[in-house]
Design a protein around this motif. Structure first.
Motif, PDB file in Angstrom:
ATOM      1  N   ILE A 233      13.028  -4.496   6.559  1.00 52.01           N
ATOM      2  CA  ILE A 233      13.121  -3.077   7.012  1.00 52.01           C
ATOM      3  C   ILE A 233      14.665  -2.992   6.288  1.00 52.01           C
ATOM      4  CG2 ILE A 233      13.628  -0.764   8.022  1.00 52.01           C
ATOM      5  CD1 ILE A 233      11.973  -2.259  10.150  1.00 52.01           C
ATOM      6  N   GLN A 234      14.896  -2.435   5.008  1.00 47.89           N
ATOM      7  CA  GLN A 234      16.289  -2.140   4.743  1.00 47.89           C
ATOM      8  C   GLN A 234      16.229  -0.654   5.210  1.00 47.89           C
ATOM      9  OE1 GLN A 234      17.520  -2.959   0.385  1.00 47.89           O
ATOM     10  NE2 GLN A 234      15.735  -3.792   0.193  1.00 47.89           N
ATOM     11  N   ILE A 235      18.411  -0.682   5.783  1.00 47.86           N
ATOM     12  CA  ILE A 235      18.711   0.589   6.291  1.00 47.86           C
ATOM     13  C   ILE A 235      19.485   0.927   5.066  1.00 47.86           C
ATOM     14  CG2 ILE A 235      19.698   1.312   8.769  1.00 47.86           C
ATOM     15  CD1 ILE A 235      18.118  -1.706   9.388  1.00 47.86           C
ATOM     16  N   VAL A 236      19.626   2.828   4.938  1.00 49.79           N
ATOM     17  CA  VAL A 236      21.059   3.114   4.927  1.00 49.79           C
ATOM     18  C   VAL A 236      21.174   4.420   6.426  1.00 49.79           C
ATOM     19  CG1 VAL A 236      19.085   4.705   3.936  1.00 49.79           C
ATOM     20  CG2 VAL A 236      21.396   5.431   3.401  1.00 49.79           C
ATOM     21  N   THR A 237      22.312   4.698   6.263  1.00 44.69           N
ATOM     22  CA  THR A 237      22.687   5.378   6.844  1.00 44.69           C
ATOM     23  C   THR A 237      24.251   5.980   6.365  1.00 44.69           C
ATOM     24  OG1 THR A 237      25.053   3.983   8.494  1.00 44.69           O
ATOM     25  CG2 THR A 237      22.535   3.484   9.235  1.00 44.69           C
ATOM     26  N   ILE A 238      24.259   7.028   7.373  1.00 44.85           N
ATOM     27  CA  ILE A 238      25.764   7.826   6.879  1.00 44.85           C
ATOM     28  C   ILE A 238      26.428   7.633   7.773  1.00 44.85           C
ATOM     29  CG2 ILE A 238      25.979   9.776   6.579  1.00 44.85           C
ATOM     30  CD1 ILE A 238      23.748  10.566   5.214  1.00 44.85           C
ATOM     31  N   ASP A 239      28.045   7.697   7.964  1.00 43.80           N
ATOM     32  CA  ASP A 239      29.255   8.075   8.313  1.00 43.80           C
ATOM     33  C   ASP A 239      30.165   6.807   8.535  1.00 43.80           C
ATOM     34  OD1 ASP A 239      28.313   8.648  11.903  1.00 43.80           O
ATOM     35  OD2 ASP A 239      28.413  10.034  10.581  1.00 43.80           O
ATOM     36  N   GLY A 240      30.220   5.629   8.517  1.00 40.85           N
ATOM     37  CA  GLY A 240      30.773   5.118   7.569  1.00 40.85           C
ATOM     38  C   GLY A 240      32.436   3.998   9.334  1.00 40.85           C
ATOM     39  N   THR A 241      31.353   4.404   9.824  1.00 35.77           N
ATOM     40  CA  THR A 241      32.210   3.964  11.253  1.00 35.77           C
ATOM     41  C   THR A 241      32.392   2.522  10.814  1.00 35.77           C
ATOM     42  OG1 THR A 241      30.237   3.672  12.011  1.00 35.77           O
ATOM     43  CG2 THR A 241      31.078   5.799  12.620  1.00 35.77           C
ATOM     44  N   LYS A 242      33.454   1.600  11.599  1.00 33.23           N
ATOM     45  CA  LYS A 242      33.527   0.460  11.577  1.00 33.23           C
ATOM     46  C   LYS A 242      32.840  -0.371  11.799  1.00 33.23           C
ATOM     47  CE  LYS A 242      39.062  -0.923  12.085  1.00 33.23           C
ATOM     48  NZ  LYS A 242      39.511   0.306  13.441  1.00 33.23           N
ATOM     49  N   ASP A 243      31.953  -0.024  12.961  1.00 29.69           N
ATOM     50  CA  ASP A 243      30.772  -0.534  13.324  1.00 29.69           C
ATOM     51  C   ASP A 243      29.744  -0.644  11.988  1.00 29.69           C
ATOM     52  OD1 ASP A 243      31.217  -0.112  17.037  1.00 29.69           O
ATOM     53  OD2 ASP A 243      31.461  -1.426  15.423  1.00 29.69           O
ATOM     54  N   GLY A 244      29.243   0.723  11.230  1.00 29.41           N
ATOM     55  CA  GLY A 244      28.493   0.507  10.740  1.00 29.41           C
ATOM     56  C   GLY A 244      28.915  -0.185   9.278  1.00 29.41           C
ATOM     57  N   LEU A 245      30.485  -0.510   9.035  1.00 30.17           N
ATOM     58  CA  LEU A 245      30.244  -0.875   7.712  1.00 30.17           C
ATOM     59  C   LEU A 245      29.966  -2.474   7.874  1.00 30.17           C
ATOM     60  CD1 LEU A 245      33.343   0.873   6.059  1.00 30.17           C
ATOM     61  CD2 LEU A 245      31.069   1.436   5.843  1.00 30.17           C
ATOM     62  N   THR A 246      30.381  -2.985   9.733  1.00 26.66           N
ATOM     63  CA  THR A 246      30.466  -4.520   9.835  1.00 26.66           C
ATOM     64  C   THR A 246      29.178  -4.795   9.691  1.00 26.66           C
ATOM     65  OG1 THR A 246      32.572  -4.202  11.652  1.00 26.66           O
ATOM     66  CG2 THR A 246      30.852  -5.920  11.947  1.00 26.66           C
ATOM     67  N   ASP A 292      28.968  -0.482  -0.713  1.00 22.45           N
ATOM     68  CA  ASP A 292      27.871  -1.299  -0.365  1.00 22.45           C
ATOM     69  C   ASP A 292      28.446  -2.324   0.399  1.00 22.45           C
ATOM     70  OD1 ASP A 292      28.322  -1.803  -4.303  1.00 22.45           O
ATOM     71  OD2 ASP A 292      29.205  -2.074  -2.375  1.00 22.45           O
ATOM     72  N   GLN A 293      27.230  -3.820   0.684  1.00 19.85           N
ATOM     73  CA  GLN A 293      27.741  -4.659   1.032  1.00 19.85           C
ATOM     74  C   GLN A 293      29.086  -5.097   0.044  1.00 19.85           C
ATOM     75  OE1 GLN A 293      25.229  -8.062   1.199  1.00 19.85           O
ATOM     76  NE2 GLN A 293      26.172  -8.475   2.765  1.00 19.85           N
ATOM     77  N   ALA A 294      29.610  -5.092  -1.128  1.00 19.33           N
ATOM     78  CA  ALA A 294      30.942  -5.904  -0.843  1.00 19.33           C
ATOM     79  C   ALA A 294      31.992  -5.541  -0.831  1.00 19.33           C
ATOM     80  CB  ALA A 294      30.995  -6.231  -2.730  1.00 19.33           C
ATOM     81  N   GLN A 295      31.573  -3.261  -1.254  1.00 19.00           N
ATOM     82  CA  GLN A 295      32.352  -2.420  -0.748  1.00 19.00           C
ATOM     83  C   GLN A 295      32.934  -2.334   0.392  1.00 19.00           C
ATOM     84  OE1 GLN A 295      30.282   0.304  -2.630  1.00 19.00           O
ATOM     85  NE2 GLN A 295      31.955   0.618  -4.467  1.00 19.00           N
ATOM     86  N   ALA A 296      31.972  -2.882   1.801  1.00 19.69           N
ATOM     87  CA  ALA A 296      32.075  -2.770   2.841  1.00 19.69           C
ATOM     88  C   ALA A 296      33.535  -3.786   2.850  1.00 19.69           C
ATOM     89  CB  ALA A 296      30.826  -2.975   3.748  1.00 19.69           C
ATOM     90  N   THR A 297      32.535  -5.124   3.095  1.00 19.09           N
ATOM     91  CA  THR A 297      33.723  -5.970   3.192  1.00 19.09           C
ATOM     92  C   THR A 297      34.808  -5.765   2.362  1.00 19.09           C
ATOM     93  OG1 THR A 297      31.819  -7.608   3.107  1.00 19.09           O
ATOM     94  CG2 THR A 297      33.847  -8.837   3.161  1.00 19.09           C
ATOM     95  N   ALA A 298      35.187  -5.697   1.501  1.00 20.62           N
ATOM     96  CA  ALA A 298      36.601  -5.181   0.906  1.00 20.62           C
ATOM     97  C   ALA A 298      37.524  -3.969   2.031  1.00 20.62           C
ATOM     98  CB  ALA A 298      36.922  -4.979  -0.069  1.00 20.62           C
ATOM     99  N   ALA A 299      36.771  -3.070   2.098  1.00 19.25           N
ATOM    100  CA  ALA A 299      36.999  -1.861   3.245  1.00 19.25           C
ATOM    101  C   ALA A 299      37.255  -1.816   5.101  1.00 19.25           C
ATOM    102  CB  ALA A 299      36.493  -0.839   3.513  1.00 19.25           C
ATOM    103  N   LEU A 300      36.910  -3.514   5.262  1.00 21.05           N
ATOM    104  CA  LEU A 300      36.650  -3.631   6.725  1.00 21.05           C
ATOM    105  C   LEU A 300      38.442  -3.588   7.310  1.00 21.05           C
ATOM    106  CD1 LEU A 300      33.508  -5.495   8.321  1.00 21.05           C
ATOM    107  CD2 LEU A 300      34.149  -3.138   8.817  1.00 21.05           C
ATOM    108  N   PRO A 301      39.208  -4.165   6.319  1.00 22.81           N
ATOM    109  CA  PRO A 301      40.283  -5.169   7.112  1.00 22.81           C
ATOM    110  C   PRO A 301      41.325  -3.962   7.665  1.00 22.81           C
ATOM    111  CG  PRO A 301      40.377  -5.737   5.501  1.00 22.81           C
ATOM    112  CD  PRO A 301      38.539  -5.119   4.925  1.00 22.81           C
ATOM    113  N   THR A 302      41.144  -2.356   6.667  1.00 19.96           N
ATOM    114  CA  THR A 302      42.198  -1.668   6.697  1.00 19.96           C
ATOM    115  C   THR A 302      41.595  -0.097   7.385  1.00 19.96           C
ATOM    116  OG1 THR A 302      41.330  -0.736   4.209  1.00 19.96           O
ATOM    117  CG2 THR A 302      43.430  -1.916   4.730  1.00 19.96           C
ATOM    118  N   ARG A 303      40.363  -0.694   7.934  1.00 24.15           N
ATOM    119  CA  ARG A 303      39.286   0.835   7.795  1.00 24.15           C
ATOM    120  C   ARG A 303      39.976   1.681   9.637  1.00 24.15           C
ATOM    121  NH1 ARG A 303      36.430   4.162   5.070  1.00 24.15           N
ATOM    122  NH2 ARG A 303      34.772   5.490   6.336  1.00 24.15           N
ATOM    123  N   GLN A 304      40.383   2.553   9.668  1.00 24.55           N
ATOM    124  CA  GLN A 304      40.835   3.125  10.404  1.00 24.55           C
ATOM    125  C   GLN A 304      39.975   3.817  11.908  1.00 24.55           C
ATOM    126  OE1 GLN A 304      43.443   6.822   9.713  1.00 24.55           O
ATOM    127  NE2 GLN A 304      43.484   5.918   7.587  1.00 24.55           N
TER     128      GLN A 304
END
Ligand code: GZL
Length: 305
Positions: A233-246, A292-304
């Motif tokens: 099941i592919q999943i798309v969500t909205i918010d972009g919290t740390k937990d979501g991006l993880t 997308d997955q790569a962008q989330a991985t790149a964003a996580l270290p500095t996600r506020q």
């Protein structure tokens, strides 16, 4: 003798702090917590504010009571994140009669725009459209049976995300099997997803969760059904919290659309202008991106948040 203060004073025109009443929806999600922290950090003593905060636990009657108490206190401004779109006319009229400006933050209301000064928030319809476009593109030409975990019933966030999403999937082979509210919480997202899985099982190809938290709750249900989230099941969500991006970085989610909760500085600046009698715009929209997955991985270290 110094000028007495009239109702709706605490205007901050002298060096005294601006008294602000903030009626917040609740503490239902990671997004909400980040939004509350942002507003509290900006509407603080150091910035010349005296804040009274109220958590409505997602109940409209609690917000109406809080706004009435702010009016009685004679605050200089009311900041208000409306849990739902309707039912605010009377209390907004009372604030207007008391000459207390109301600044909406986050969600919107369907009341007469003359009853509030401005809104600072995100473009929910665009967020829904971005999520729908990703589904239509990802399943281009393939059949996609989709279920939706909707946000709080009657909220502008849920209504507008649904509008935007549905617009984006017109003409695609995406079939909406079911759509129910999970009230923006993990626990209700899990429960509703369990129901979807009992009813539709392996025929579900995609889940659109209108916030990360409901998607995260759904993960437990999907795994308990012996299915692999992000694959079966592919999943798309909205918010972009740390937990979501993880979850996205780990491959459990497939796409996350951001809804920026860090509205505090803009709200604080606007409150100052309003109580100083300056004119402000009717609407201030925050900038949102998508991951997308790569962008989330790149964003996580500095996600506020
Ligand atoms: C959106 C906000 C929504 C979030 C949820 O701006 O109103 O409410 O998407 C939150 O996480 O509960």
């Amino acid at each position: 003798v110094g000028g007495g203060s009239t109702a709706g004073s605490g205007s901050g025109s002298d060096s005294s702090p601006v008294k602000v009443g903030f009626s917040q929806v609740g503490a239902e999600s990671g997004w909400r917590s980040a939004n509350t922290t942002s507003l509290k950090n900006s509407l603080d003593d150091a910035n010349g504010f005296k804040l009274t905060f109220s958590d409505a636990q997602q109940k409209q009657e609690n917000q109406i009571a809080a706004i009435r108490s702010f009016i009685t206190q004679g605050v200089g401004a009311i900041v208000f994140a409306p849990v739902v779109e309707t039912g605010w006319d009377d209390v907004l009229k009372e604030a207007k009669d008391a000459k207390i400006p109301v600044i909406l933050e986050d969600r919107s209301v369907d009341s007469d725009p003359n009853l509030y000064t401005t809104r600072v928030g995100d473009d929910f319809e665009k967020e829904g459209e971005t999520a729908g476009k990703w589904v239509a593109d990802t399943f281009n030409g393939k059949k996609a049976n989709l279920v939706v975990l909707e946000g709080t019933t009657g909220s502008s966030a849920a209504n507008d995300r649904t509008t935007g999403f549905n617009k984006a999937i017109v003409g695609s082979d995406v079939k909406v099997l079911d759509s129910q509210t999970g009230n923006f919480t993990r626990s209700e997202g899990k429960t509703v997803m369990e129901g979807f899985l009992q009813k539709y099982g392996k025929t579900i190809n995609v889940l659109f969760a209108q916030n990360d938290d409901m998607g995260l709750g759904a993960l437990d249900a999907i795994k308990a059904a012996g299915l692999t989230p992000g694959k079966d099941i592919q999943i798309v969500t909205i918010d972009g919290t740390k937990d979501g991006l993880t979850a996205l970085s780990n491959g459990a989610f497939n796409y996350v659309v951001e809804c920026n909760p860090l509205l505090g500085d803009q709200v604080a600046a606007i409150v100052k202008k309003v109580v100083a009698g300056e004119t402000v715009d009717k609407l201030y929209l925050a900038k949102d991106q998508a991951f997308d997955q790569a962008q989330a991985t790149a964003a996580l270290p500095t996600r506020q948040y």
